[in-house]
Design a protein around this motif. Structure first.
Motif, PDB file in Angstrom:
ATOM      1  N   UNK A 127      -3.187   9.491 -11.856  1.00 28.90           N
ATOM      2  CA  UNK A 127      -4.619   9.789 -11.873  1.00 28.90           C
ATOM      3  C   UNK A 127      -5.329   8.803 -10.940  1.00 28.90           C
ATOM      4  N   UNK A 128      -6.603   9.016 -10.659  1.00 27.62           N
ATOM      5  CA  UNK A 128      -7.301   8.128  -9.721  1.00 27.62           C
ATOM      6  C   UNK A 128      -7.163   6.634 -10.038  1.00 27.62           C
ATOM      7  N   UNK A 129      -7.161   6.246 -11.317  1.00 27.91           N
ATOM      8  CA  UNK A 129      -6.997   4.814 -11.639  1.00 27.91           C
ATOM      9  C   UNK A 129      -5.679   4.273 -11.095  1.00 27.91           C
ATOM     10  N   UNK A 130      -4.633   5.096 -11.142  1.00 28.98           N
ATOM     11  CA  UNK A 130      -3.323   4.655 -10.664  1.00 28.98           C
ATOM     12  C   UNK A 130      -3.331   4.474  -9.135  1.00 28.98           C
ATOM     13  N   UNK A 171      -1.032  11.180  -0.124  1.00 29.38           N
ATOM     14  CA  UNK A 171      -0.123  10.721  -1.177  1.00 29.38           C
ATOM     15  C   UNK A 171      -0.168  11.673  -2.363  1.00 29.38           C
ATOM     16  N   UNK A 172       1.015  12.065  -2.808  1.00 31.40           N
ATOM     17  CA  UNK A 172       1.133  12.864  -4.027  1.00 31.40           C
ATOM     18  C   UNK A 172       1.725  12.018  -5.154  1.00 31.40           C
ATOM     19  N   UNK A 173       1.893  10.719  -4.903  1.00 29.35           N
ATOM     20  CA  UNK A 173       2.198   9.772  -5.984  1.00 29.35           C
ATOM     21  C   UNK A 173       1.530   8.441  -5.624  1.00 29.35           C
ATOM     22  N   UNK A 174       1.067   7.702  -6.642  1.00 33.66           N
ATOM     23  CA  UNK A 174       0.225   6.525  -6.375  1.00 33.66           C
ATOM     24  C   UNK A 174       0.885   5.481  -5.472  1.00 33.66           C
ATOM     25  N   UNK A 175       2.212   5.335  -5.560  1.00 32.86           N
ATOM     26  CA  UNK A 175       2.882   4.314  -4.758  1.00 32.86           C
ATOM     27  C   UNK A 175       2.848   4.629  -3.260  1.00 32.86           C
ATOM     28  N   UNK A 176       2.479   5.842  -2.902  1.00 35.65           N
ATOM     29  CA  UNK A 176       2.475   6.213  -1.488  1.00 35.65           C
ATOM     30  C   UNK A 176       1.103   6.061  -0.829  1.00 35.65           C
ATOM     31  N   UNK A 177       0.153   5.561  -1.568  1.00 31.70           N
ATOM     32  CA  UNK A 177      -1.176   5.386  -0.988  1.00 31.70           C
ATOM     33  C   UNK A 177      -1.086   4.409   0.199  1.00 31.70           C
ATOM     34  N   UNK A 178      -1.779   4.715   1.260  1.00 30.93           N
ATOM     35  CA  UNK A 178      -1.766   3.841   2.445  1.00 30.93           C
ATOM     36  C   UNK A 178      -0.457   3.804   3.202  1.00 30.93           C
ATOM     37  N   UNK A 179       0.444   4.742   2.897  1.00 32.75           N
ATOM     38  CA  UNK A 179       1.771   4.760   3.521  1.00 32.75           C
ATOM     39  C   UNK A 179       1.693   4.878   5.047  1.00 32.75           C
ATOM     40  N   UNK A 180       2.454   4.042   5.723  1.00 32.69           N
ATOM     41  CA  UNK A 180       2.585   4.130   7.189  1.00 32.69           C
ATOM     42  C   UNK A 180       1.268   3.930   7.942  1.00 32.69           C
ATOM     43  N   UNK A 181       0.343   3.212   7.362  1.00 29.50           N
ATOM     44  CA  UNK A 181      -0.937   3.039   8.054  1.00 29.50           C
ATOM     45  C   UNK A 181      -0.822   2.162   9.294  1.00 29.50           C
ATOM     46  N   UNK A 182       0.139   1.215   9.304  1.00 27.82           N
ATOM     47  CA  UNK A 182       0.331   0.426  10.541  1.00 27.82           C
ATOM     48  C   UNK A 182       0.691   1.360  11.693  1.00 27.82           C
ATOM     49  N   UNK A 183       1.619   2.277  11.413  1.00 24.43           N
ATOM     50  CA  UNK A 183       2.040   3.247  12.438  1.00 24.43           C
ATOM     51  C   UNK A 183       0.846   4.086  12.896  1.00 24.43           C
ATOM     52  N   UNK A 184       0.079   4.574  11.936  1.00 24.67           N
ATOM     53  CA  UNK A 184      -1.057   5.440  12.271  1.00 24.67           C
ATOM     54  C   UNK A 184      -2.122   4.690  13.067  1.00 24.67           C
ATOM     55  N   UNK A 185      -2.357   3.428  12.700  1.00 23.53           N
ATOM     56  CA  UNK A 185      -3.362   2.632  13.425  1.00 23.53           C
ATOM     57  C   UNK A 185      -2.909   2.403  14.867  1.00 23.53           C
ATOM     58  N   UNK A 186      -1.614   2.144  15.016  1.00 27.89           N
ATOM     59  CA  UNK A 186      -1.049   1.956  16.353  1.00 27.89           C
ATOM     60  C   UNK A 186      -1.225   3.228  17.199  1.00 27.89           C
ATOM     61  N   UNK A 187      -0.893   4.381  16.612  1.00 29.78           N
ATOM     62  CA  UNK A 187      -1.026   5.656  17.329  1.00 29.78           C
ATOM     63  C   UNK A 187      -2.482   5.927  17.690  1.00 29.78           C
ATOM     64  N   UNK A 188      -3.373   5.614  16.761  1.00 34.93           N
ATOM     65  CA  UNK A 188      -4.799   5.846  17.027  1.00 34.93           C
ATOM     66  C   UNK A 188      -5.266   4.980  18.197  1.00 34.93           C
ATOM     67  N   UNK A 189      -4.815   3.724  18.217  1.00 41.50           N
ATOM     68  CA  UNK A 189      -5.202   2.837  19.321  1.00 41.50           C
ATOM     69  C   UNK A 189      -4.646   3.349  20.648  1.00 41.50           C
ATOM     70  N   UNK A 190      -3.383   3.784  20.622  1.00 38.75           N
ATOM     71  CA  UNK A 190      -2.777   4.299  21.857  1.00 38.75           C
ATOM     72  C   UNK A 190      -3.506   5.537  22.363  1.00 38.75           C
ATOM     73  N   UNK A 191      -4.069   6.313  21.433  1.00 38.07           N
ATOM     74  CA  UNK A 191      -4.819   7.508  21.834  1.00 38.07           C
ATOM     75  C   UNK A 191      -6.210   7.155  22.350  1.00 38.07           C
ATOM     76  N   UNK A 192      -6.623   5.904  22.148  1.00 40.00           N
ATOM     77  CA  UNK A 192      -7.912   5.458  22.660  1.00 40.00           C
ATOM     78  C   UNK A 192      -8.952   5.152  21.599  1.00 40.00           C
ATOM     79  N   UNK A 193      -8.584   5.298  20.326  1.00 42.69           N
ATOM     80  CA  UNK A 193      -9.558   5.056  19.256  1.00 42.69           C
ATOM     81  C   UNK A 193      -9.713   3.567  18.942  1.00 42.69           C
ATOM     82  N   UNK A 194     -10.921   3.166  18.649  1.00 47.42           N
ATOM     83  CA  UNK A 194     -11.197   1.804  18.195  1.00 47.42           C
ATOM     84  C   UNK A 194     -11.917   1.818  16.842  1.00 47.42           C
ATOM     85  N   UNK A 195     -12.495   2.980  16.476  1.00 45.51           N
ATOM     86  CA  UNK A 195     -13.283   3.100  15.248  1.00 45.51           C
ATOM     87  C   UNK A 195     -12.756   4.255  14.409  1.00 45.51           C
ATOM     88  N   UNK A 196     -12.940   4.145  13.113  1.00 39.35           N
ATOM     89  CA  UNK A 196     -12.648   5.282  12.241  1.00 39.35           C
ATOM     90  C   UNK A 196     -13.890   5.607  11.425  1.00 39.35           C
TER      91      UNK A 196
END
Ligand code: ZN
Ligand code: FE
Ligand code: FE
Ligand code: ZN
Length: 265
Positions: free
Chosen positions: A23-26, A227-252
């Motif tokens: 649930x959201x608390x988790x 995420x479909x289970x609480x432990x997966x929240x924020x999964x692979x965000x380093x990878x995603x941030x890197x890809x976003x920067x390579x695409x030219x993004x600086x802001x979200x």
């Protein structure tokens, strides 16, 4: 504790949709453990007329979802936004146009989940015209979603690649670019959804190529684990941030009560 400042995770589910846990608390608890400052609960919206009932709460359960989010907000763990992932399908518009404004959502993800691409088998060969047709059907639906003006952010933009079936660059350009132009014109955002890294597709939704086309059009981005289970929240965000920067993004993009601001990441 990590020293990285993560962007918010704006795509998470709950057990109410029958194919996720927690649930959201988790989710808030795991988000805090992982050093995330903000998440959004975006479970699959209930739908009338028995649209895809296996993958969503029924309308009478919606109050449990809303209360679950309120409860998570009250823990003071990380900031928890009240969102929803609302499907676009033919005929949904009158219902959503009435229902969405009645809620006090912080953000509304728009998704298309329909299409024969779910049945793809990556070990098989498919003729190009067949694949092209499936992509065309999906992106036609996505363009209709955009035109409704009912949603803030498009979820898993290039979902037809889910089962690992590739598409030629020419078809990609022909089908995807007009959709991105429509998204830009509508002032909508798209998410970088990291769940695709664990699907046969093996890459984020959207792909790095589409992400750079989106950046050229100044389309704002959010980050989402789906995420479909609480432990997966924020999964692979380093990878995603890197890809976003390579695409030219600086802001979200950040959302509050469906109003967007941009923050550096
Ligand atoms: Zn789901
Ligand atoms: Fe989805
Ligand atoms: Fe989702
Ligand atoms: Zn999803």
């Amino acid at each position: 504790m990590s020293s990285i400042v993560y962007p918010p995770d704006y795509h998470t589910h709950t057990e109410l949709c029958h194919h996720a846990s927690g649930m959201p608390v988790d989710y808030a608890e795991f988000a805090e453990l992982k050093g995330l400052e903000e998440i959004a609960c975006t479970d699959h919206a209930p739908a009338p007329w028995k649209y895809d009932p296996e993958h969503r709460m029924v309308s009478p359960q919606f109050v449990r979802y809303r209360d679950g989010v309120l409860k998570a907000q009250a823990t003071g763990k990380c900031r928890v936004l009240y969102g929803i992932e609302a499907d676009y399908y033919d005929g949904c518009e009158p219902y959503l146009a009435r229902w969405l404004p009645e809620q006090s959502f912080d953000l509304v993800l728009g998704s298309v989940h329909t299409g024969d691409f779910w049945k793809f088998d990556a070990r098989r060969e498919y003729p190009d015209p067949f694949i092209k047709n499936l992509w065309r059907v999906y992106f036609t639906q996505l363009q209709k979603l955009v035109r409704t003006g009912l949603y803030d952010v498009i979820a898993h933009f290039d979902l037809p690649k889910r089962s690992g079936i590739g598409i030629t660059d020419a078809i990609l350009r022909e089908i995807v670019i007009p959709t991105l132009d429509a998204v830009a014109q509508a002032g909508m955002g798209i998410e970088i959804n990291t769940s695709g890294l664990h699907h046969p597709a093996g890459e984020t939704y959207p792909s790095p190529q589409i992400l750079s086309w989106a950046c050229e059009r100044s389309i704002p981005i959010t980050f989402g684990s789906d995420a479909h289970s609480p432990d997966r929240v924020g999964n692979d965000f380093e990878t995603a941030m890197q890809l976003a920067r390579e695409a030219g993004y600086t802001h979200s993009a950040r959302y509050r009560q469906r109003q967007r601001t941009l923050e550096p990441f």
